[in-house]
Design a protein around this motif. Structure first.
Motif, PDB file in Angstrom:
ATOM      1  N   MET A  89      41.318  48.948  29.386  1.00  0.00           N
ATOM      2  CA  MET A  89      41.380  47.501  29.253  1.00  0.00           C
ATOM      3  C   MET A  89      41.857  46.905  30.565  1.00  0.00           C
ATOM      4  N   ALA A  90      41.197  45.851  30.976  1.00  0.00           N
ATOM      5  CA  ALA A  90      41.524  45.217  32.257  1.00  0.00           C
ATOM      6  C   ALA A  90      42.795  44.384  32.142  1.00  0.00           C
ATOM      7  N   LYS A  91      43.447  44.250  33.264  1.00  0.00           N
ATOM      8  CA  LYS A  91      44.696  43.513  33.337  1.00  0.00           C
ATOM      9  C   LYS A  91      44.414  42.014  33.462  1.00  0.00           C
ATOM     10  N   VAL A  92      45.187  41.211  32.764  1.00  0.00           N
ATOM     11  CA  VAL A  92      45.055  39.763  32.852  1.00  0.00           C
ATOM     12  C   VAL A  92      45.508  39.315  34.234  1.00  0.00           C
ATOM     13  N   GLN A  93      44.712  38.463  34.872  1.00  0.00           N
ATOM     14  CA  GLN A  93      45.048  37.910  36.177  1.00  0.00           C
ATOM     15  C   GLN A  93      45.211  36.394  36.031  1.00  0.00           C
ATOM     16  N   TYR A  94      46.169  35.845  36.754  1.00  0.00           N
ATOM     17  CA  TYR A  94      46.427  34.412  36.704  1.00  0.00           C
ATOM     18  C   TYR A  94      45.905  33.737  37.959  1.00  0.00           C
ATOM     19  N   TYR A  95      45.251  32.597  37.765  1.00  0.00           N
ATOM     20  CA  TYR A  95      44.625  31.855  38.856  1.00  0.00           C
ATOM     21  C   TYR A  95      44.969  30.373  38.746  1.00  0.00           C
ATOM     22  N   THR A  96      44.757  29.683  39.863  1.00  0.00           N
ATOM     23  CA  THR A  96      44.800  28.228  39.798  1.00  0.00           C
ATOM     24  C   THR A  96      43.522  27.800  39.079  1.00  0.00           C
ATOM     25  N   GLN A  97      43.524  26.616  38.509  1.00  0.00           N
ATOM     26  CA  GLN A  97      42.329  26.138  37.819  1.00  0.00           C
ATOM     27  C   GLN A  97      41.159  26.049  38.793  1.00  0.00           C
ATOM     28  N   GLU A  98      41.440  25.645  40.018  1.00  0.00           N
ATOM     29  CA  GLU A  98      40.408  25.529  41.049  1.00  0.00           C
ATOM     30  C   GLU A  98      39.730  26.878  41.305  1.00  0.00           C
ATOM     31  N   LYS A  99      40.514  27.934  41.452  1.00  0.00           N
ATOM     32  CA  LYS A  99      39.959  29.263  41.719  1.00  0.00           C
ATOM     33  C   LYS A  99      39.201  29.791  40.508  1.00  0.00           C
ATOM     34  N   LEU A 100      39.701  29.538  39.312  1.00  0.00           N
ATOM     35  CA  LEU A 100      39.014  29.975  38.102  1.00  0.00           C
ATOM     36  C   LEU A 100      37.657  29.278  37.979  1.00  0.00           C
ATOM     37  N   ASP A 101      37.607  27.994  38.267  1.00  0.00           N
ATOM     38  CA  ASP A 101      36.334  27.265  38.247  1.00  0.00           C
ATOM     39  C   ASP A 101      35.364  27.825  39.294  1.00  0.00           C
ATOM     40  N   GLU A 102      35.904  28.186  40.455  1.00  0.00           N
ATOM     41  CA  GLU A 102      35.087  28.773  41.523  1.00  0.00           C
ATOM     42  C   GLU A 102      34.497  30.112  41.079  1.00  0.00           C
ATOM     43  N   LEU A 103      35.294  30.950  40.423  1.00  0.00           N
ATOM     44  CA  LEU A 103      34.813  32.242  39.926  1.00  0.00           C
ATOM     45  C   LEU A 103      33.720  32.055  38.877  1.00  0.00           C
ATOM     46  N   ARG A 104      33.925  31.120  37.973  1.00  0.00           N
ATOM     47  CA  ARG A 104      32.916  30.857  36.930  1.00  0.00           C
ATOM     48  C   ARG A 104      31.610  30.345  37.539  1.00  0.00           C
ATOM     49  N   ALA A 105      31.711  29.473  38.554  1.00  0.00           N
ATOM     50  CA  ALA A 105      30.517  28.946  39.210  1.00  0.00           C
ATOM     51  C   ALA A 105      29.761  30.059  39.937  1.00  0.00           C
ATOM     52  N   GLU A 106      30.489  30.960  40.589  1.00  0.00           N
ATOM     53  CA  GLU A 106      29.845  32.079  41.282  1.00  0.00           C
ATOM     54  C   GLU A 106      29.139  32.988  40.294  1.00  0.00           C
ATOM     55  N   LEU A 107      29.781  33.277  39.167  1.00  0.00           N
ATOM     56  CA  LEU A 107      29.167  34.117  38.139  1.00  0.00           C
ATOM     57  C   LEU A 107      27.898  33.457  37.602  1.00  0.00           C
ATOM     58  N   HIS A 108      27.953  32.172  37.329  1.00  0.00           N
ATOM     59  CA  HIS A 108      26.790  31.438  36.835  1.00  0.00           C
ATOM     60  C   HIS A 108      25.645  31.511  37.853  1.00  0.00           C
ATOM     61  N   TYR A 109      25.971  31.314  39.127  1.00  0.00           N
ATOM     62  CA  TYR A 109      24.959  31.372  40.181  1.00  0.00           C
ATOM     63  C   TYR A 109      24.301  32.750  40.238  1.00  0.00           C
ATOM     64  N   LEU A 110      25.117  33.801  40.189  1.00  0.00           N
ATOM     65  CA  LEU A 110      24.575  35.158  40.253  1.00  0.00           C
ATOM     66  C   LEU A 110      23.666  35.455  39.060  1.00  0.00           C
ATOM     67  N   LYS A 111      24.063  35.005  37.890  1.00  0.00           N
ATOM     68  CA  LYS A 111      23.273  35.283  36.686  1.00  0.00           C
ATOM     69  C   LYS A 111      21.956  34.519  36.683  1.00  0.00           C
ATOM     70  N   ILE A 112      21.978  33.292  37.151  1.00  0.00           N
ATOM     71  CA  ILE A 112      20.765  32.473  37.110  1.00  0.00           C
ATOM     72  C   ILE A 112      19.938  32.653  38.382  1.00  0.00           C
ATOM     73  N   GLN A 113      20.450  32.195  39.504  1.00  0.00           N
ATOM     74  CA  GLN A 113      19.697  32.204  40.756  1.00  0.00           C
ATOM     75  C   GLN A 113      19.567  33.602  41.341  1.00  0.00           C
ATOM     76  N   GLY A 114      20.642  34.374  41.296  1.00  0.00           N
ATOM     77  CA  GLY A 114      20.600  35.732  41.849  1.00  0.00           C
ATOM     78  C   GLY A 114      19.575  36.604  41.149  1.00  0.00           C
ATOM     79  N   ARG A 115      19.574  36.553  39.842  1.00  0.00           N
ATOM     80  CA  ARG A 115      18.599  37.358  39.086  1.00  0.00           C
ATOM     81  C   ARG A 115      17.172  36.871  39.326  1.00  0.00           C
TER      82      ARG A 115
END
Length: 157
Positions: free
Chosen positions: A1-27
């Motif tokens: 099980m992965a460890k919970v990591q804490y982020y600023t809201q800004e960084k969490l939004d950035e991670l989610r946007a990058e994941l979305h980009y990779l799933k849609i545009q990257g693929r």
């Protein structure tokens, strides 16, 4: 099980946007590259096709890792941070006892660490040495250069 990591809201939004980009545009880009390579002839001797398939595998691995990071990420509300002691997202002003140099660092998660921006990881030797200290305490940090001592001058957010 992965460890919970804490982020600023800004960084969490950035991670989610990058994941979305990779799933849609990257693929989509990867599928286009594979189709172009496939159109170039015999797949058994097509190095471009093999390279595109390898790149697709790496993209899927990156997406998988990003999904795990985002699933285990938590946003911290900076307004609730206790500034009486050093914790994640604290800004800590320290003074080196050996040379008198003062510097201010922000304690962040590993993924947000950026020494040029004076953001140090909570899991680094400095982060671990400062964690839990209060103003007036002395932090002893074991670094590659040896044992260092720092006075905690100020804690803010």
């Amino acid at each position: 099980m992965a460890k919970v990591q804490y982020y600023t809201q800004e960084k969490l939004d950035e991670l989610r946007a990058e994941l979305h980009y990779l799933k849609i545009q990257g693929r989509a880009d990867m599928a286009k590259q594979i189709a172009e390579a496939r159109d170039k002839g015999d797949l058994s001797e097509n190095a471009e096709y093999d390279a595109a398939k390898d790149a697709q595998g790496l993209l899927e691995l990156k997406i998988s890792k990003m999904e795990e990071i985002v699933a285990n990420a938590r946003a911290l509300d900076e307004s609730t941070i206790d500034i009486s002691k050093v914790s994640i997202l604290s800004k800590v002003k320290i003074k080196n006892r050996r040379n008198g140099m003062e510097v201010t660092y922000t304690i962040v998660s590993e993924e947000e660490a950026d020494l040029k921006a004076f953001k140090i990881s909570i899991s680094s030797p400095f982060g671990k040495g400062l964690f839990g200290k209060k103003v007036g305490d002395v932090a002893e940090i074991t670094a590659p250069a040896g044992k260092l001592e720092f006075d905690i001058l100020e804690i803010s957010r």
